[in-house]
Design an enzyme around this catalytic site. Structure first.
Site, PDB file in Angstrom:
ATOM      1  CD  GLN A   1       1.864   1.797   2.141  1.00 30.66           C
ATOM      2  OE1 GLN A   1       2.769   1.067   2.539  1.00 30.66           O
ATOM      3  NE2 GLN A   1       2.032   2.716   1.210  1.00 30.66           N
TER       4      GLN A   1
ATOM      5  CG  HIS B   1      13.262   1.967   1.153  1.00 33.27           C
ATOM      6  ND1 HIS B   1      12.739   1.184   2.140  1.00 33.27           N
ATOM      7  CD2 HIS B   1      12.221   2.667   0.618  1.00 33.27           C
ATOM      8  CE1 HIS B   1      11.419   1.397   2.210  1.00 33.27           C
ATOM      9  NE2 HIS B   1      11.098   2.282   1.305  1.00 33.27           N
TER      10      HIS B   1
ATOM     11  CG  HIS C   1       6.998   9.406  -3.477  1.00 30.37           C
ATOM     12  ND1 HIS C   1       7.605   8.434  -4.229  1.00 30.37           N
ATOM     13  CD2 HIS C   1       6.146   8.751  -2.651  1.00 30.37           C
ATOM     14  CE1 HIS C   1       7.132   7.240  -3.878  1.00 30.37           C
ATOM     15  NE2 HIS C   1       6.248   7.412  -2.930  1.00 30.37           N
TER      16      HIS C   1
ATOM     17  CE1 TYR D   1       1.100   7.344  -1.604  1.00 27.70           C
ATOM     18  CE2 TYR D   1       2.795   7.217   0.083  1.00 27.70           C
ATOM     19  CZ  TYR D   1       1.917   6.590  -0.775  1.00 27.70           C
ATOM     20  OH  TYR D   1       1.857   5.225  -0.821  1.00 27.70           O
TER      21      TYR D   1
ATOM     22  CG  ASP E   1       7.744   1.457   3.934  1.00 30.84           C
ATOM     23  OD1 ASP E   1       6.773   2.133   3.591  1.00 30.84           O
ATOM     24  OD2 ASP E   1       8.588   1.044   3.122  1.00 30.84           O
TER      25      ASP E   1
HETATM   26  C1  NGQ Z   1       5.046   4.339  -0.919  1.00 31.78           C
HETATM   27  N1  NGQ Z   1       6.295   2.321  -0.526  1.00 31.78           N
HETATM   28  O1  NGQ Z   1       5.230   5.512  -1.219  1.00 31.78           O
HETATM   29  O2  NGQ Z   1       4.145   3.967  -0.167  1.00 31.78           O
HETATM   30  C2  NGQ Z   1       5.967   3.310  -1.500  1.00 31.78           C
HETATM   31  C3  NGQ Z   1       5.355   2.665  -2.693  1.00 31.78           C
HETATM   32  C4  NGQ Z   1       6.381   3.936  -4.565  1.00 31.78           C
HETATM   33  C5  NGQ Z   1       7.488   1.781  -0.525  1.00 31.78           C
HETATM   34  N2  NGQ Z   1       8.361   2.251  -1.344  1.00 31.78           N
HETATM   35  C6  NGQ Z   1       5.137   3.613  -3.803  1.00 31.78           C
HETATM   36  N3  NGQ Z   1       7.784   0.795   0.284  1.00 31.78           N
HETATM   37  O3  NGQ Z   1       7.487   3.856  -4.041  1.00 31.78           O
HETATM   38  O4  NGQ Z   1       6.237   4.314  -5.708  1.00 31.78           O
HETATM   39 ZN    ZN Z   2       7.774   4.583   1.934  1.00 36.02          ZN
END
Ligand code: NGQ
Ligand code: ZN
Length: 473
Positions: free
Chosen positions: A78, A287, A225, A139, A338
């Site tokens: 990211q 979080h 996740h 992931y 993150d």
């Molecule tokens: C992530 N990021 O997995 O990269 C997530 C977004 C989600 C954050 N939560 C995707 N900041 O949570 O579904």
């Molecule tokens: Zn994350």
């Protein structure tokens, strides 16, 4: 072999075995600032810490040292879109979920070399910013077309290569991802690169574990996740299969997730985890933004770590973690970067404290009464929580820990006339990352005069990758 040169200088075994002795005029140890600290390092690990010592010939001398901060939550890829999702969309209602669509479109084209180049760039920047170890919540398992790679752990291992190149300590957390919402809803096309079955996931974890081994520098955990992306049954299977080690999960970052969870099972996400699984000190709830008072107290009692990502949470408009109540209940927490919207260890701690000041209209909220400065309390808590969440011996200048030091710039005007007692507060609240001059990771100098030693080739590979990705966009 990626198209940029792969020569992992930072973990070259010969260099790891190298012994170095550092002499710090003052160093911040677990019990506070100490003067004349002599630290012997062997194979990247601190062998001895002598207090009130005298320097020996050949000691490498610096003025002020503090421990490097663990970063418990990274999605390295990211970093490549940092600053590219800051325009209002056509609907005029940008939020976390619309940001996520942008992110999905962005990752759709990245190949293994791209990923490695971006991860190396992110990790080099982390080191310059004060983070010396990272938990990679990984992931992206499948190809852009959604097909498995010959080695199903291909993309995970590209993060290990980036960690080798940069010298950052790594806990790799392969992610299990199967659904787009509670109750096993089918994944969306944008999520196709994340999906595995339980067997493939176990294979990825086994390969990562075999590759990384265990020690002071690297560890392997698992990351279901979120409760949105993993069914309850499969979460329980994963937890039963997993040998002891870190378990990281996103929880309660957005109100929509809390509402959907309540609608699905009558419990809130963190409440569900606390009631339906055994949340222990091996867990990191990433979080955990939206908590009731009961959840806050119970999470603190569990001994788990809350993986707070203050700058990303602000950028995404997630909400504000009840840090004052949680910290008051002795809850453990750590810092993650993150999305890497901005990498700055001091900046994360400052944002966390300021979020509380703004909501509670008060000052010095996360400080221990009468004891430490606010900056020191924030830093000490994040060091301990970070080490716990990564399952690595990091986060302290102490015997047996990985030799991760930040050398503060004693000549920086912001430190003029100030004693060491003011150094951490000056760093956290006033100077930020410009105060970090050198960074030692596993006993090696990887940042010298604010610049990562492999900057040139890491930047060149990143530029190539970004030009290609953005041209194709
Ligand atoms: C992530 N990021 O997995 O990269 C997530 C977004 C989600 C954050 N939560 C995707 N900041 O949570 O579904
Ligand atoms: Zn994350």
């Amino acid at each position: 072999m990626p198209r940029h040169i792969r020569e992992p200088l930072a973990v070259n075994p010969e260099k790891r075995a190298m012994s170095r002795t550092f002499f710090f005029d003052s160093a911040w140890l677990p019990d506070g600032w100490r003067r004349n600290v002599r630290v012997s390092v062997r194979a990247g690990v601190i062998e001895r810490v002598a207090l009130d010592a005298v320097p020996h010939p050949g000691d490498e001398r610096s003025s002020r040292a503090i421990a490097g901060l663990p970063n418990v939550h990274s999605h390295a890829f990211q970093r490549s879109m940092a600053g590219l999702a800051e325009r209002r969309g056509p609907q005029g209602a940008d939020d976390f979920w619309s940001w996520r669509e942008v992110m999905y479109r962005f990752l759709a084209r990245m190949g293994p070399d791209d990923l490695e180049a971006i991860a190396a760039y992110a990790y080099a920047d982390m080191l310059e910013a004060g983070f010396t170890s990272v938990g990679e919540f990984h992931y992206l398992h499948l190809s852009p077309e959604g097909a498995p790679y010959g080695n199903p752990a291909e993309l995970a291992l590209r993060h290990a290569a980036a960690a080798d190149l940069t010298g950052i300590g790594l806990t790799l957390l392969p992610v299990f991802y199967e659904s787009s919402g509670f109750g096993g809803a089918a994944p969306t096309p944008g999520q196709r690169r994340f999906i595995t079955d339980l067997d493939t996931f176990a294979d990825i974890v086994a390969r990562v574990r075999a590759h990384l081994g265990q020690g002071a520098h690297r560890n392997t955990g698992i990351a279901p996740h979120s409760l949105r992306a993993v069914t309850a049954d499969h979460l329980h299977t994963l937890l039963c299969q997993n040998p002891p080690g870190p378990v990281h999960i996103h929880a309660a970052e957005q109100m929509k997730e809390v509402e959907d969870c309540l609608a699905y099972c009558g419990l809130r996400p963190v409440e569900w985890l606390l009631r339906r699984t055994e949340v222990t000190a091996q867990w990191c709830l990433v979080h955990a933004t939206h908590l009731t008072a009961e959840e806050t107290a119970e999470l603190a009692r569990s001994g788990a770590v809350a993986g707070l990502c203050p700058l990303t949470e602000a950028n995404l408009g997630d909400g504000i973690f009840p840090a004052a109540a949680y910290h008051g209940a002795q809850g453990r927490w750590a810092i993650g970067t993150d999305s890497h919207i901005l990498l700055d260890a001091a900046g994360e701690l400052r944002q966390l404290e300021y979020s509380q000041r703004l909501t509670l209209r008060s000052r010095n909220i996360l400080a221990s009464p009468g004891q430490h400065s606010t900056g020191e309390t924030l830093y000490q808590t994040a060091l301990a929580g970070g080490a716990q969440a990564l399952g690595l011996p990091v986060g302290a200048i102490a015997k047996g820990c990985r030799a991760d030091f930040l050398i503060l710039d004693a000549a920086h005007p912001d430190l003029a006339g100030r004693g060491e007692d003011a150094a951490v507060d000056t760093w956290v609240f006033a100077a930020g990352r410009s105060l970090i001059r050198d960074v030692i990771a596993a006993g090696r100098t990887v940042v010298s005069n604010r610049r990562h030693i492999e900057r040139d080739r890491i930047d060149a590979a990143f530029r190539r990758t970004m030009t290609g990705l953005l041209r194709a966009a």
